[in-house]
Enzyme design. Structure first.
Site, PDB file in Angstrom:
ATOM      1  CG  ASP A   1      -1.952   1.043   1.241  1.00 54.99           C
ATOM      2  OD1 ASP A   1      -1.767   2.059   0.527  1.00 54.99           O
ATOM      3  OD2 ASP A   1      -2.965   0.872   1.948  1.00 54.99           O
TER       4      ASP A   1
ATOM      5  CE1 TYR B   1      -8.485  10.374 -10.782  1.00 55.95           C
ATOM      6  CE2 TYR B   1      -9.683  11.411 -12.593  1.00 55.95           C
ATOM      7  CZ  TYR B   1      -8.705  10.533 -12.139  1.00 55.95           C
ATOM      8  OH  TYR B   1      -7.965   9.814 -13.050  1.00 55.95           O
TER       9      TYR B   1
ATOM     10  CE  LYS C   1      -5.026  11.229 -11.346  1.00 56.13           C
ATOM     11  NZ  LYS C   1      -3.938  10.241 -11.275  1.00 56.13           N
TER      12      LYS C   1
END
Ligand code: NAD
Length: 344
Positions: free
Chosen positions: A51, A147, A151
Site C-alpha cells: 500500500d 479527483y 491531480k
C-alpha cells in the site's frame, strides 16, 4: 546494465500494459500495487503487493530505481469519481506525496506522473460541442470533482520538485484511456468498458436494450491503450517538463460510442436513457502541443480500438454467464422446480 524502473499501479489497467511495454524495450521493471493484475500475469521482474499510502512502502519500492512511472490511484469511472470525493482526495494525496518524496530521497532521476483531463475547469466543458482543451486553460483552476483537484496538486508538486530539487518530472493528462485487460464491471469501469459489457450481455442473452446515463449526447474523446503507453514512453524520453494532453482529438457522443460498439458486436441495439452521473457535458483534447513536442499523436482508430476491446470483454462476459448459468442448469437437471433465470 538495464535501466531500473518502478511502475506504481502495476496491477491496474494502464500500469499492467506499461510494464509489458517497458519489459519489451529491455528495462528492468519493478511493479507495485495493492493487487496483482486481474486478467493476465505481470511481465514485471519483481512485483510488490503493498500500500503506497504507507510512506515506508514508497521508500522501499523506490530504492535502487532510476525512473518511476507513477500510475497508482484510487479511481474509477464517473459513477465512482462523483461519489467518493473524500476517499479519492485522501488516498491519492497520500500516494502522490509519499511516492514523489521517496523518489527524491532515493535519487530517482526521472519521474512520470499520470494526470487527467478532469483537471480542466468545469465551466469550459458545459456544451457538447466544445472547443478542445489546451494545456494552459487549466488555470484559473476549477475542476468538477475532488479527483481533478488531487491531480492538479500532484502536477504542481512535480513542477516544484523539478524546480527545487532538479528531479526530471514529466506529466501527461490522459483523456479516457480504454482497451483490453481493464476493469469492465463492478462499479469502477469507464464508459467504453461499460458499453462493451452492456452490449455483450444484450447480445449473449438475446436482449436488445441497453441503459445509457443521460441523453447520451455528452461528448468525449477516447484513446486506445497502445497509444497511451507509447505516448507515456515518448514523453518520458522528451525534455518537456510541463503537463501535456495525451489523448485522441476525435470527439464523439456517448450515443455514437454505443453505435460503434454495437457494430463491432454485430448487433442492433435500442438505447434506454436513464438518470445517472454524466460528468461534464463535453470534452476533447487539443493535441497541438502533443504534436509539436513529441512529433507524434495517437493513431489507433476508435473503431479498431473498440473492436479489440469488445472482443475481449465479450469473452469475459461469456465466461461469467457460463459460471452463472452452469449451476442453474445442473440444478434443473437434478429436478429442481426453480425456473431458469437469465443472468445479466
Ligand atoms: P486502475 O484503477 O486500473 O489502476 C490504478 C491502480 O492503482 C489499481 O490497480 C489500484 O489497485 C492501484 N492502487 C490504488 N491505491 C493504491 C495504493 N494505496 N497503493 C498501491 N496501489 C494502489 O486505473 P488506470 O486506468 O490504470 O489508471 C492509471 C492512472 O492513470 C491513474 O493514476 C489514473 O488516475 C490515471 N488516469 C486514467 C485514465 C483512464 O482513462 N484510464 C484517465 C485519466 C487518468
Amino acid at each position: 546494465m538495464a535501466t531500473r524502473v518502478l511502475v506504481t499501479g502495476a496491477g491496474g489497467f494502464i500500469g499492467h500494459h506499461l510494464v509489458s511495454f517497458l519489459r519489451g524495450r529491455g528495462y528492468w521493471v519493478r511493479g507495485v500495487d495493492l493487487k496483482r493484475p486481474e486478467f493476465a500475469p505481470t511481465a514485471a521482474d519483481e512485483f510488490v503487493v503493498a500500500d503506497l499510502r504507507d510512506a515506508q512502502v514508497s521508500m522501499s519500492t523506490t530504492q535502487g530505481i532510476d525512473e518511476v512511472y507513477a500510475l497508482a490511484a484510487d479511481m474509477g469511472g464517473m459513477g465512482f469519481i462523483s461519489q467518493h470525493h473524500a476517499l479519492i482526495l485522501h488516498n491519492n494525496s497520500l500516494i502522490n506525496l509519499h511516492t514523489l518524496e521517496a523518489a527524491r530521497c532515493n535519487g530517482v532521476k526521472r519521474y512520470f506522473y499520470s494526470s487527467t483531463a478532469c483537471i480542466y475547469p468545469e465551466h469550459l466543458q458545459t456544451e457538447a460541442e466544445i472547443e478542445p482543451l489546451k494545456e494552459e486553460q487549466a488555470y484559473p483552476a476549477a475542476p468538477q470533482d475532488a479527483y481533478g483537484w488531487e491531480k492538479l496538486i500532484a502536477e504542481r508538486l512535480c513542477m516544484h520538485y523539478m524546480e527545487d530539487y532538479g528531479m526530471q518530472t514529466r506529466v501527461a493528462r490522459f483523456h479516457n484511456v480504454f482497451g483490453t485487460l481493464g476493469t469492465w464491471d463492478g462499479g469502477r469501469e469507464k464508459a467504453p468498458a461499460a458499453m462493451c459489457r452492456k452490449i455483450a450481455y444484450a447480445k449473449l442473452t438475446g436482449g436488445r436494450e441497453i441503459d445509457i446515463w443521460g441523453d447520451g449526447e455528452q461528448t468525449r474523446s477516447f484513446c486506445y491503450i497502445d497509444d497511451c503507453v507509447e505516448g507515456i514512453y515518448r514523453l518520458m524520453r522528451s525534455d518537456h517538463g510541463e503537463p501535456i494532453n495525451l489523448g485522441s482529438d476525435l470527439m464523439v457522443t456517448i450515443n455514437q460510442l454505443a453505435d460503434i460498439v454495437a457494430r463491432a458486436a454485430g448487433v442492433r441495439i435500442t438505447k434506454k436513457h436513464i438518470e445517472g452521473p454524466q460528468g461534464v457535458r463535453g470534452r476533447n483534447s487539443d493535441n497541438t502541443k502533443l504534436r509539436q513536442v513529441l512529433r507524434w499523436e495517437p493513431s489507433v482508430s476508435l473503431e479498431e480500438g473498440l473492436s479489440r476491446t469488445y472482443t475481449w470483454i465479450e469473452s469475459q462476459v461469456a465466461k461469467q454467464l457460463a459460471q452463472q448459468v452452469g449451476p442453474v442448469i445442473n440444478t434443473l437437471q437434478r429436478g429442481s422446480d426453480k425456473p431458469l433465470r437469465r443472468a445479466v
